[in-house]
Design a protein around this motif. Structure first.
Motif, PDB file in Angstrom:
ATOM      1  N   ALA A  87       0.826  -1.218   0.000  1.00 41.82           N
ATOM      2  CA  ALA A  87       0.000   0.000   0.000  1.00 41.82           C
ATOM      3  C   ALA A  87       0.856   1.263   0.000  1.00 41.82           C
ATOM      4  O   ALA A  87       0.568   2.219   0.724  1.00 41.82           O
ATOM      5  CB  ALA A  87      -0.970  -0.013   1.184  1.00 41.82           C
ATOM      6  N   VAL A  88       1.890   1.272  -0.810  1.00 40.30           N
ATOM      7  CA  VAL A  88       2.835   2.398  -0.824  1.00 40.30           C
ATOM      8  C   VAL A  88       2.297   3.555  -1.668  1.00 40.30           C
ATOM      9  O   VAL A  88       1.861   3.370  -2.795  1.00 40.30           O
ATOM     10  CB  VAL A  88       4.216   1.952  -1.348  1.00 40.30           C
ATOM     11  N   THR A  89       2.352   4.740  -1.079  1.00 42.93           N
ATOM     12  CA  THR A  89       2.021   5.989  -1.762  1.00 42.93           C
ATOM     13  C   THR A  89       3.223   6.917  -1.648  1.00 42.93           C
ATOM     14  O   THR A  89       3.903   6.936  -0.625  1.00 42.93           O
ATOM     15  CB  THR A  89       0.783   6.651  -1.120  1.00 42.93           C
ATOM     16  N   LYS A  90       3.501   7.659  -2.719  1.00 39.60           N
ATOM     17  CA  LYS A  90       4.597   8.612  -2.695  1.00 39.60           C
ATOM     18  C   LYS A  90       4.159   9.930  -3.311  1.00 39.60           C
ATOM     19  O   LYS A  90       3.642   9.960  -4.426  1.00 39.60           O
ATOM     20  CB  LYS A  90       5.812   8.064  -3.456  1.00 39.60           C
ATOM     21  N   SER A  91       4.357  11.016  -2.562  1.00 41.56           N
ATOM     22  CA  SER A  91       4.026  12.359  -3.037  1.00 41.56           C
ATOM     23  C   SER A  91       5.230  13.269  -2.825  1.00 41.56           C
ATOM     24  O   SER A  91       6.048  13.046  -1.930  1.00 41.56           O
ATOM     25  CB  SER A  91       2.814  12.918  -2.285  1.00 41.56           C
ATOM     26  N   TYR A  92       5.304  14.308  -3.658  1.00 40.20           N
ATOM     27  CA  TYR A  92       6.368  15.309  -3.536  1.00 40.20           C
ATOM     28  C   TYR A  92       5.748  16.693  -3.397  1.00 40.20           C
ATOM     29  O   TYR A  92       4.730  16.982  -4.032  1.00 40.20           O
ATOM     30  CB  TYR A  92       7.277  15.293  -4.770  1.00 40.20           C
ATOM     31  N   PRO A  93       6.349  17.545  -2.554  1.00 42.36           N
ATOM     32  CA  PRO A  93       5.835  18.922  -2.447  1.00 42.36           C
ATOM     33  C   PRO A  93       6.100  19.695  -3.740  1.00 42.36           C
ATOM     34  O   PRO A  93       7.141  19.533  -4.367  1.00 42.36           O
ATOM     35  CB  PRO A  93       6.631  19.512  -1.276  1.00 42.36           C
ATOM     36  N   ILE A  94       5.129  20.532  -4.123  1.00 40.72           N
ATOM     37  CA  ILE A  94       5.281  21.357  -5.319  1.00 40.72           C
ATOM     38  C   ILE A  94       4.892  22.792  -4.976  1.00 40.72           C
ATOM     39  O   ILE A  94       4.572  23.107  -3.825  1.00 40.72           O
ATOM     40  CB  ILE A  94       4.405  20.833  -6.480  1.00 40.72           C
ATOM     41  N   ALA A  95       4.918  23.656  -5.980  1.00 40.79           N
ATOM     42  CA  ALA A  95       4.655  25.075  -5.764  1.00 40.79           C
ATOM     43  C   ALA A  95       3.284  25.292  -5.123  1.00 40.79           C
ATOM     44  O   ALA A  95       2.328  24.560  -5.376  1.00 40.79           O
ATOM     45  CB  ALA A  95       4.720  25.816  -7.103  1.00 40.79           C
ATOM     46  N   HIS A 124       1.296  22.639  -2.337  1.00 37.16           N
ATOM     47  CA  HIS A 124       0.547  21.445  -2.710  1.00 37.16           C
ATOM     48  C   HIS A 124       1.496  20.257  -2.873  1.00 37.16           C
ATOM     49  O   HIS A 124       2.712  20.405  -2.783  1.00 37.16           O
ATOM     50  CB  HIS A 124      -0.222  21.697  -4.013  1.00 37.16           C
ATOM     51  N   GLU A 125       0.908  19.092  -3.124  1.00 40.82           N
ATOM     52  CA  GLU A 125       1.699  17.889  -3.304  1.00 40.82           C
ATOM     53  C   GLU A 125       1.349  17.231  -4.630  1.00 40.82           C
ATOM     54  O   GLU A 125       0.191  17.246  -5.067  1.00 40.82           O
ATOM     55  CB  GLU A 125       1.462  16.896  -2.158  1.00 40.82           C
ATOM     56  N   LEU A 126       2.363  16.670  -5.258  1.00 42.40           N
ATOM     57  CA  LEU A 126       2.170  15.898  -6.485  1.00 42.40           C
ATOM     58  C   LEU A 126       2.272  14.421  -6.129  1.00 42.40           C
ATOM     59  O   LEU A 126       3.320  13.945  -5.699  1.00 42.40           O
ATOM     60  CB  LEU A 126       3.246  16.265  -7.510  1.00 42.40           C
ATOM     61  N   LYS A 127       1.167  13.699  -6.300  1.00 41.00           N
ATOM     62  CA  LYS A 127       1.164  12.271  -5.981  1.00 41.00           C
ATOM     63  C   LYS A 127       1.719  11.497  -7.166  1.00 41.00           C
ATOM     64  O   LYS A 127       1.161  11.531  -8.267  1.00 41.00           O
ATOM     65  CB  LYS A 127      -0.254  11.791  -5.649  1.00 41.00           C
ATOM     66  N   VAL A 128       2.825  10.798  -6.927  1.00 40.83           N
ATOM     67  CA  VAL A 128       3.502  10.053  -7.982  1.00 40.83           C
ATOM     68  C   VAL A 128       3.083   8.588  -7.973  1.00 40.83           C
ATOM     69  O   VAL A 128       2.913   7.973  -9.022  1.00 40.83           O
ATOM     70  CB  VAL A 128       5.033  10.176  -7.822  1.00 40.83           C
TER      71      VAL A 128
END
Length: 450
Positions: free
Chosen positions: A20-28, A31-35
């Motif tokens: 159940a792995v989720t990975k997100s990165y912070p963006i401008a 907000h977050e970008l879910k990869v």
């Protein structure tokens, strides 16, 4: 007794596993970008798993989570059935770029793979010698990377990954930078190495964009769907080694994967029907992602279709333009959302508008391009903002893109939109002031954009 039970358990527990792995990165804009979204994936002892998907679907992020190079935002990562804390020391990675130290010899580059191991010099030298011999570089101990061919440099990368005797070998597009013959030889050598029990290598996990490569090598093939990355298709591959690419089952698996990726990216959607009683907007109601493709590649695709009308199959087109399949799909998708081509099944055909476009002069092409770009809802929103305020800060536009398309990279989407808008004469960005504006007619009248 405990040792026997532990060894028996290790033989059946997954070498590496995502739960159940989720990975997100912070963006401008905070907000977050879910990869990645809810990835469940296990690599079992004795398996060769290939991970496929179009560019930007999160394949490399999955590999990095699996090996502990990055931490997931949520979910669990297991190694041999136990929670993974930090780097998975039972795994080694071979990257697309050779990533060798140019000032070190072959022997020294391979020894880098043992830096974290508490070995005396004799043990280290013996391990390096075995790895170099295993990968066929016995006469090149003292050579430097600049003295080696691309295939030999990648052999050094593989030897460095194998020197620590890993249970899991991970390949991140490891053959894509090599010529066809060298890549094929290395693939066969790697399969032989993995299938030799006394080498200690239990499993292989390979990220690739090459469908034939996946079917040739893997016992299980996993296709990742994009935005955000999620497991979409899992295929068992029971073909015996060495595999014949003319075998009906080989061709069947290739076709299934091709059709899955193509249908996902280029679906045969019916045209949108206006809703009774509602005003007709020039923008489409569906918010559609913008393929991150330069205008020149769209024009190049249309030129190829026009010059070689017998070339209509998307796989043949991919071979013709020399891009990986995922990149070709993105180019075709861009032309399709601009309504210049249509994509029934695996065919790419001009629409009537597309035929008018390729027959037009430069100025008329820009007019058509502008009309089609204006129909895309994300452009419609940004252009409406520009026509109200004349100039808008780029950060605000990026923020609006991130809100409208939460699973896309807003900065890259912004750059693509500016490039398309510049060619169409609809909008541009001043890199000094970081403001987006509507260009005056005299600024693009000479056809200088493009």
């Amino acid at each position: 007794m405990d040792t026997i039970e532990t060894a028996a358990e290790a033989a059946v527990l997954p070498v590496a596993q995502l739960c159940a792995v989720t990975k997100s990165y912070p963006i401008a804009g905070g907000h977050e970008l879910k990869v990645l979204d809810n990835i469940d994936l296990a690599v079992n002892p004795g398996e060769f798993v290939a991970l496929l998907g179009q560019s930007g679907s999160g394949k490399s992020t999955i590999l990095r989570c699996l090996t502990g190079l990055i931490e997931p935002s949520s979910g669990r990562v297991l190694a041999n059935g136990k929670p993974l804390a930090g780097i998975n020391r039972d795994a080694s990675v071979v990257f697309q770029g050779f990533a060798l130290y140019p000032w070190l010899t072959v022997q020294q580059n391979v020894a880098v793979g043992l830096m974290s191991r508490p070995l005396v010099r004799a043990q280290r030298d013996a391990a390096v010698e075995r790895a170099i011999d295993l990968i066929g570089l016995s006469n090149y101990h003292a050579a430097y990377p600049r003295e080696l061919s691309g295939g030999m440099r990648q052999r050094v990368g593989i030897a460095r990954a194998l020197v620590s005797n890993p249970r899991l070998l991970c390949l991140d597009e490891a053959f894509s930078a090599l010529d066809v013959l060298t890549a094929e030889n290395l693939r066969q050598e790697l399969i032989a190495l993995w299938r030799t029990p006394d080498k200690g290598l239990s499993a292989v996990f390979m990220v690739t964009h090459n469908i034939d490569e996946a079917v040739e090598m893997a016992t299980r093939i996993v296709v990742v769907f994009p935005r955000p990355g999620r497991i979409g298709l899992v295929l068992e591959n029971k073909l015996p080694y060495p595999r014949d690419d003319k075998h009906p089952e080989f061709q069947r698996l290739v076709t299934i994967i091709h059709e899955t990726i193509t249908t996902l990216t280029l679906p045969d959607l019916p045209p949108e029907v206006p809703v009774a009683g509602q005003p007709i907007s020039r923008a489409r109601s569906r918010m559609e992602a913008i393929p991150l493709v330069p205008v020149g590649q769209i024009l190049g695709l249309l030129s190829i279709l026009n010059d070689t009308p017998e070339l209509s199959n998307i796989y043949d087109i991919s071979d013709e333009i020399g891009h990986e399949f995922g990149e070709t799909i993105a180019i075709v998708k861009a032309a399709e959302i601009l309504e210049l081509v249509e994509t029934p099944k695996d065919q790419v055909r001009f629409t009537e508008l597309g035929r008018r476009f390729v027959a037009a002069d430069g100025k008329s092409r820009r007019v058509i391009f502008a009309e089609q770009v204006f129909k895309l809802r994300i452009f419609h929103i940004i252009l409406a903002l520009l026509h109200e305020f004349k100039e808008v800060e780029a950060d605000r536009v990026v923020h609006d893109i991130s809100m409208a398309l939460p699973y896309d990279n807003p900065e890259k989407t912004f750059d693509t939109m500016i490039a398309w808008g510049r060619y169409a004469g609809l909008m541009d960005c001043n890199p000094n002031t970081r403001t987006v504006f509507v260009p005056h007619d005299d600024e693009d009248a000479d056809g200088g954009h493009g």
